[in-house]
Design a protein around this motif. Structure first.
Motif, mmCIF file in Angstrom:
data_model
loop_
_atom_site.group_PDB
_atom_site.id
_atom_site.type_symbol
_atom_site.label_atom_id
_atom_site.label_comp_id
_atom_site.label_asym_id
_atom_site.label_seq_id
_atom_site.Cartn_x
_atom_site.Cartn_y
_atom_site.Cartn_z
ATOM 1 N N GLN A 1 0.847 -1.187 0.000
ATOM 2 C CA GLN A 1 0.000 0.000 0.000
ATOM 3 C C GLN A 1 0.889 1.246 0.000
ATOM 4 O OE1 GLN A 1 -2.908 0.012 3.103
ATOM 5 N NE2 GLN A 1 -3.691 2.031 2.570
ATOM 6 N N VAL A 2 0.554 2.160 -0.891
ATOM 7 C CA VAL A 2 1.338 3.386 -1.023
ATOM 8 C C VAL A 2 0.992 4.351 0.112
ATOM 9 C CG1 VAL A 2 1.858 5.375 -2.476
ATOM 10 C CG2 VAL A 2 1.440 3.132 -3.524
ATOM 11 N N ALA A 3 2.006 4.922 0.713
ATOM 12 C CA ALA A 3 1.818 5.939 1.748
ATOM 13 C C ALA A 3 2.777 7.088 1.495
ATOM 14 C CB ALA A 3 2.043 5.364 3.134
ATOM 15 N N LEU A 4 2.256 8.309 1.586
ATOM 16 C CA LEU A 4 3.055 9.523 1.465
ATOM 17 C C LEU A 4 2.835 10.333 2.736
ATOM 18 C CD1 LEU A 4 2.069 10.513 -2.202
ATOM 19 C CD2 LEU A 4 4.098 9.252 -1.458
ATOM 20 N N VAL A 5 3.905 10.629 3.438
ATOM 21 C CA VAL A 5 3.793 11.330 4.715
ATOM 22 C C VAL A 5 4.569 12.633 4.631
ATOM 23 C CG1 VAL A 5 4.187 11.234 7.186
ATOM 24 C CG2 VAL A 5 3.540 9.154 5.940
ATOM 25 N N GLU A 6 3.822 13.756 4.713
ATOM 26 C CA GLU A 6 4.449 15.074 4.637
ATOM 27 C C GLU A 6 4.823 15.570 6.027
ATOM 28 O OE1 GLU A 6 0.970 15.559 1.485
ATOM 29 O OE2 GLU A 6 1.107 14.827 3.551
ATOM 30 N N SER A 7 5.811 16.432 6.070
ATOM 31 C CA SER A 7 6.187 17.120 7.299
ATOM 32 C C SER A 7 6.859 18.431 6.932
ATOM 33 C CB SER A 7 7.114 16.258 8.151
ATOM 34 O OG SER A 7 8.303 15.967 7.440
ATOM 35 N N ARG A 19 11.043 24.167 4.768
ATOM 36 C CA ARG A 19 11.339 23.019 3.922
ATOM 37 C C ARG A 19 10.346 21.910 4.237
ATOM 38 N NH1 ARG A 19 16.523 18.978 3.101
ATOM 39 N NH2 ARG A 19 15.780 18.116 5.094
ATOM 40 N N LEU A 20 9.626 21.505 3.217
ATOM 41 C CA LEU A 20 8.695 20.396 3.344
ATOM 42 C C LEU A 20 9.378 19.103 2.929
ATOM 43 C CD1 LEU A 20 5.473 21.966 1.744
ATOM 44 C CD2 LEU A 20 6.312 22.140 4.104
ATOM 45 N N SER A 21 9.001 18.022 3.599
ATOM 46 C CA SER A 21 9.511 16.700 3.261
ATOM 47 C C SER A 21 8.337 15.759 3.009
ATOM 48 C CB SER A 21 10.375 16.141 4.391
ATOM 49 O OG SER A 21 11.491 16.957 4.643
ATOM 50 N N CYS A 22 8.549 14.814 2.132
ATOM 51 C CA CYS A 22 7.529 13.795 1.846
ATOM 52 C C CYS A 22 8.222 12.449 1.778
ATOM 53 C CB CYS A 22 6.819 14.104 0.542
ATOM 54 S SG CYS A 22 5.707 12.796 -0.033
ATOM 55 N N ALA A 23 7.947 11.609 2.748
ATOM 56 C CA ALA A 23 8.519 10.267 2.790
ATOM 57 C C ALA A 23 7.535 9.287 2.168
ATOM 58 C CB ALA A 23 8.832 9.873 4.227
ATOM 59 N N ALA A 24 8.005 8.544 1.177
ATOM 60 C CA ALA A 24 7.150 7.610 0.444
ATOM 61 C C ALA A 24 7.475 6.173 0.825
ATOM 62 C CB ALA A 24 7.323 7.804 -1.052
ATOM 63 N N SER A 25 6.449 5.334 0.821
ATOM 64 C CA SER A 25 6.635 3.906 1.040
ATOM 65 C C SER A 25 5.617 3.154 0.201
ATOM 66 C CB SER A 25 6.484 3.554 2.516
ATOM 67 O OG SER A 25 5.196 3.889 2.989
ATOM 68 N N GLY A 26 5.923 1.877 -0.074
ATOM 69 C CA GLY A 26 5.009 1.047 -0.839
ATOM 70 C C GLY A 26 5.008 1.329 -2.324
ATOM 71 N N ILE A 27 6.056 1.982 -2.815
ATOM 72 C CA ILE A 27 6.128 2.344 -4.226
ATOM 73 C C ILE A 27 7.582 2.308 -4.658
ATOM 74 C CG2 ILE A 27 6.413 4.856 -3.972
ATOM 75 C CD1 ILE A 27 4.237 5.159 -6.141
ATOM 76 N N SER A 76 13.894 7.645 -0.402
ATOM 77 C CA SER A 76 12.500 7.664 -0.870
ATOM 78 C C SER A 76 11.774 8.908 -0.368
ATOM 79 C CB SER A 76 11.745 6.400 -0.418
ATOM 80 O OG SER A 76 12.319 5.250 -0.990
ATOM 81 N N THR A 77 12.442 10.027 -0.492
ATOM 82 C CA THR A 77 11.908 11.282 0.053
ATOM 83 C C THR A 77 12.029 12.404 -0.972
ATOM 84 O OG1 THR A 77 12.479 10.637 2.310
ATOM 85 C CG2 THR A 77 12.122 12.974 1.916
ATOM 86 N N THR A 78 10.999 13.213 -1.019
ATOM 87 C CA THR A 78 10.967 14.413 -1.860
ATOM 88 C C THR A 78 10.914 15.637 -0.959
ATOM 89 O OG1 THR A 78 9.759 13.227 -3.586
ATOM 90 C CG2 THR A 78 9.705 15.621 -3.670
ATOM 91 N N TYR A 79 11.600 16.692 -1.379
ATOM 92 C CA TYR A 79 11.658 17.917 -0.592
ATOM 93 C C TYR A 79 11.142 19.101 -1.409
ATOM 94 C CZ TYR A 79 14.954 14.997 2.009
ATOM 95 O OH TYR A 79 15.543 13.968 2.691
ATOM 96 N N LEU A 80 10.630 20.081 -0.688
ATOM 97 C CA LEU A 80 10.298 21.362 -1.302
ATOM 98 C C LEU A 80 10.878 22.450 -0.411
ATOM 99 C CD1 LEU A 80 8.793 22.770 -3.650
ATOM 100 C CD2 LEU A 80 6.859 23.067 -2.084
ATOM 101 N N ASN A 96 2.511 14.493 -3.943
ATOM 102 C CA ASN A 96 1.890 13.666 -4.979
ATOM 103 C C ASN A 96 2.918 12.717 -5.567
ATOM 104 O OD1 ASN A 96 1.657 13.624 -8.258
ATOM 105 N ND2 ASN A 96 -0.345 13.344 -7.297
ATOM 106 N N ALA A 97 2.473 11.490 -5.811
ATOM 107 C CA ALA A 97 3.260 10.506 -6.554
ATOM 108 C C ALA A 97 2.404 10.059 -7.735
ATOM 109 C CB ALA A 97 3.622 9.320 -5.672
ATOM 110 N N ARG A 98 3.015 10.042 -8.910
ATOM 111 C CA ARG A 98 2.271 9.656 -10.108
ATOM 112 C C ARG A 98 2.984 8.498 -10.782
ATOM 113 N NH1 ARG A 98 0.394 14.446 -13.697
ATOM 114 N NH2 ARG A 98 -1.011 14.579 -11.898
ATOM 115 N N ARG A 99 2.273 7.390 -10.900
ATOM 116 C CA ARG A 99 2.892 6.202 -11.467
ATOM 117 C C ARG A 99 1.842 5.403 -12.216
ATOM 118 N NH1 ARG A 99 7.378 3.182 -10.969
ATOM 119 N NH2 ARG A 99 7.193 0.920 -11.178
ATOM 120 N N GLY A 100 2.124 5.063 -13.465
ATOM 121 C CA GLY A 100 1.195 4.247 -14.237
ATOM 122 C C GLY A 100 -0.161 4.908 -14.405
ATOM 123 N N GLY A 101 -0.168 6.229 -14.488
ATOM 124 C CA GLY A 101 -1.424 6.939 -14.657
ATOM 125 C C GLY A 101 -2.252 7.077 -13.391
ATOM 126 N N ILE A 102 -1.714 6.664 -12.257
ATOM 127 C CA ILE A 102 -2.427 6.741 -10.983
ATOM 128 C C ILE A 102 -1.756 7.779 -10.097
ATOM 129 C CG2 ILE A 102 -3.122 5.474 -8.908
ATOM 130 C CD1 ILE A 102 -3.111 2.923 -10.591
#
Length: 115
Positions: A1-7, A19-27, A76-80, A96-102
């Motif tokens: 299961q995909v999870a994106l957690v911002e902080s 600075r924003l962080s987004c930790a992704a899992s399940g992808i 597995s982290t994106t920053y802004l 946001n994570a975009r993969r396979g049109g989802i």
């Protein structure tokens, strides 16, 4: 299961930085396009910045030169990085994570810029 957690959201004075962080899992992060969107009260959600899997960048015109998006595939982290913040940047920011049109979304983090 995909999870994106911002902080990293919060309250800051105009001209300040966050600075924003987004930790992704399940992808498979390294092959997934990532981005940040925002939604202000009474407005539609808009794209702020995106970084493709191969690294190409795209920014909303009003944030060019002030915001910078990056990714760390090892973490597995994106920053802004947001500099020179303005009151009009006040919004809920979503990862946001975009993969396979989802599209996958985080829960959002509030950014408030006081004048």
């Amino acid at each position: 299961q995909v999870a994106l957690v911002e902080s990293g959201g919060g309250l800051v004075q105009a001209g300040g930085s966050l600075r924003l962080s987004c930790a992704a899992s399940g992808i498979d992060f390294s092959t997934t396009g990532m981005g940040w969107y925002r939604q202000a009260p009474g407005k539609q959600r808009e794209m702020v910045a995106t970084v493709a899997a191969r690294g190409s960048l795209n920014y909303l015109d009003p944030v060019k030169g002030r915001f910078s998006i990056s990714r760390d595939n090892a973490k597995s982290t994106t920053y802004l990085q947001m500099n020179s913040l303005k009151p009009e940047d006040t919004a809920i920011y979503y990862c946001n994570a975009r993969r396979g049109g989802i599209d996958y979304w985080g829960q959002g983090t509030q950014v408030t810029v006081s004048s």
